[in-house]
Design a protein around this motif. Structure first.
Motif, PDB file in Angstrom:
ATOM      1  N   THR A  27      23.830  19.791 -28.915  1.00 55.52           N
ATOM      2  CA  THR A  27      22.810  20.550 -28.181  1.00 55.52           C
ATOM      3  C   THR A  27      22.543  21.904 -28.823  1.00 55.52           C
ATOM      4  N   LEU A  28      23.584  22.701 -29.008  1.00 58.93           N
ATOM      5  CA  LEU A  28      23.369  24.049 -29.548  1.00 58.93           C
ATOM      6  C   LEU A  28      22.832  24.016 -30.967  1.00 58.93           C
ATOM      7  N   GLU A  29      23.326  23.107 -31.776  1.00 57.36           N
ATOM      8  CA  GLU A  29      22.832  22.989 -33.155  1.00 57.36           C
ATOM      9  C   GLU A  29      21.343  22.664 -33.165  1.00 57.36           C
ATOM     10  N   THR A  33      18.280  25.079 -34.534  1.00 56.49           N
ATOM     11  CA  THR A  33      17.362  24.597 -35.570  1.00 56.49           C
ATOM     12  C   THR A  33      15.917  24.732 -35.111  1.00 56.49           C
ATOM     13  N   LEU A  34      15.646  24.354 -33.859  1.00 54.50           N
ATOM     14  CA  LEU A  34      14.286  24.484 -33.331  1.00 54.50           C
ATOM     15  C   LEU A  34      13.820  25.940 -33.360  1.00 54.50           C
ATOM     16  N   GLU A  36      14.921  28.326 -35.348  1.00 55.35           N
ATOM     17  CA  GLU A  36      14.740  28.704 -36.755  1.00 55.35           C
ATOM     18  C   GLU A  36      13.409  28.196 -37.290  1.00 55.35           C
ATOM     19  N   GLU A  37      12.950  27.058 -36.778  1.00 54.01           N
ATOM     20  CA  GLU A  37      11.683  26.485 -37.222  1.00 54.01           C
ATOM     21  C   GLU A  37      10.482  27.073 -36.478  1.00 54.01           C
ATOM     22  N   GLY A  38      10.745  28.046 -35.601  1.00 50.02           N
ATOM     23  CA  GLY A  38       9.657  28.750 -34.955  1.00 50.02           C
ATOM     24  C   GLY A  38       9.267  28.292 -33.563  1.00 50.02           C
ATOM     25  N   TRP A  39      10.014  27.392 -32.976  1.00 48.92           N
ATOM     26  CA  TRP A  39       9.704  26.935 -31.623  1.00 48.92           C
ATOM     27  C   TRP A  39      10.073  27.992 -30.599  1.00 48.92           C
ATOM     28  N   VAL A  40       9.239  28.138 -29.588  1.00 47.86           N
ATOM     29  CA  VAL A  40       9.539  28.977 -28.431  1.00 47.86           C
ATOM     30  C   VAL A  40      10.142  28.035 -27.391  1.00 47.86           C
ATOM     31  N   LEU A  41      11.389  28.306 -27.011  1.00 50.89           N
ATOM     32  CA  LEU A  41      12.120  27.399 -26.117  1.00 50.89           C
ATOM     33  C   LEU A  41      12.145  27.955 -24.697  1.00 50.89           C
ATOM     34  N   ILE A  42      11.760  27.103 -23.756  1.00 52.54           N
ATOM     35  CA  ILE A  42      11.735  27.475 -22.346  1.00 52.54           C
ATOM     36  C   ILE A  42      12.515  26.429 -21.568  1.00 52.54           C
ATOM     37  N   SER A  68      21.365  32.127 -24.482  1.00 50.69           N
ATOM     38  CA  SER A  68      20.847  32.977 -25.560  1.00 50.69           C
ATOM     39  C   SER A  68      19.815  32.271 -26.438  1.00 50.69           C
ATOM     40  N   LEU A  69      19.726  30.960 -26.330  1.00 51.34           N
ATOM     41  CA  LEU A  69      18.809  30.206 -27.175  1.00 51.34           C
ATOM     42  C   LEU A  69      17.438  29.986 -26.532  1.00 51.34           C
TER      43      LEU A  69
END
Length: 142
Positions: A27-29, A33-34, A36-42, A68-69
């Protein structure tokens, strides 16, 4: 920026057992990665108990705390709507965007979750792309 990804918590990022909740393997990895690739995570969760959600977000692995992610957290009981209501998707986006930007972001938004009748249906009703995370054991017919 790659886009916006609204993720569910249970049946997607964490698993529950009698002893509590734990992060699913990788999960955290994957979230790192997402990002780092520019995804905005909600994080977008149906819950009547926000304290429970925030305690799950404190799960840690290798010094990284799950919370934190995420760029934003949307909990149904805090926004007065829940999945599969398509308004929930807009509420989740509003955690990271101003109101005029929410409509513009919809074409670049994905909803990922493990429940077809809430997560995926909400995304479909809102007109965004969906990713069903099917972590149920497969049943083989012999």
């Amino acid at each position: 920026m790659a886009g916006y990804l609204i993720l569910d918590l249970k049946n997607t990022l964490v698993e529950s057992s009698v002893s509590g909740y734990s992060l699913r393997k990788g999960t955290l990895e994957t979230l790192k990665t997402l990002r780092e690739e520019g995804w905005v995570l909600i994080l977008g969760v149906n819950s009547s108990n926000p304290q429970k959600v925030y305690s799950i977000l404190k799960l840690e692995e290798g010094g990284t705390i799950l919370e934190s992610l995420f760029d934003g957290v949307c909990i149904s009981s805090e926004v007065s709507c829940k999945k599969p209501d398509p308004q929930f998707i807009k509420c989740a986006l509003s955690k990271v965007l101003n109101e005029p930007q929410v409509e513009e972001a919809l074409p670049n938004t994905y909803v990922a979750g493990g429940m077809l009748d809430t997560d995926i249906l909400a995304g479909q009703k809102a007109g965004v792309k969906t990713v069903w995370i099917n972590l149920l054991p497969s049943v083989s017919s012999s």
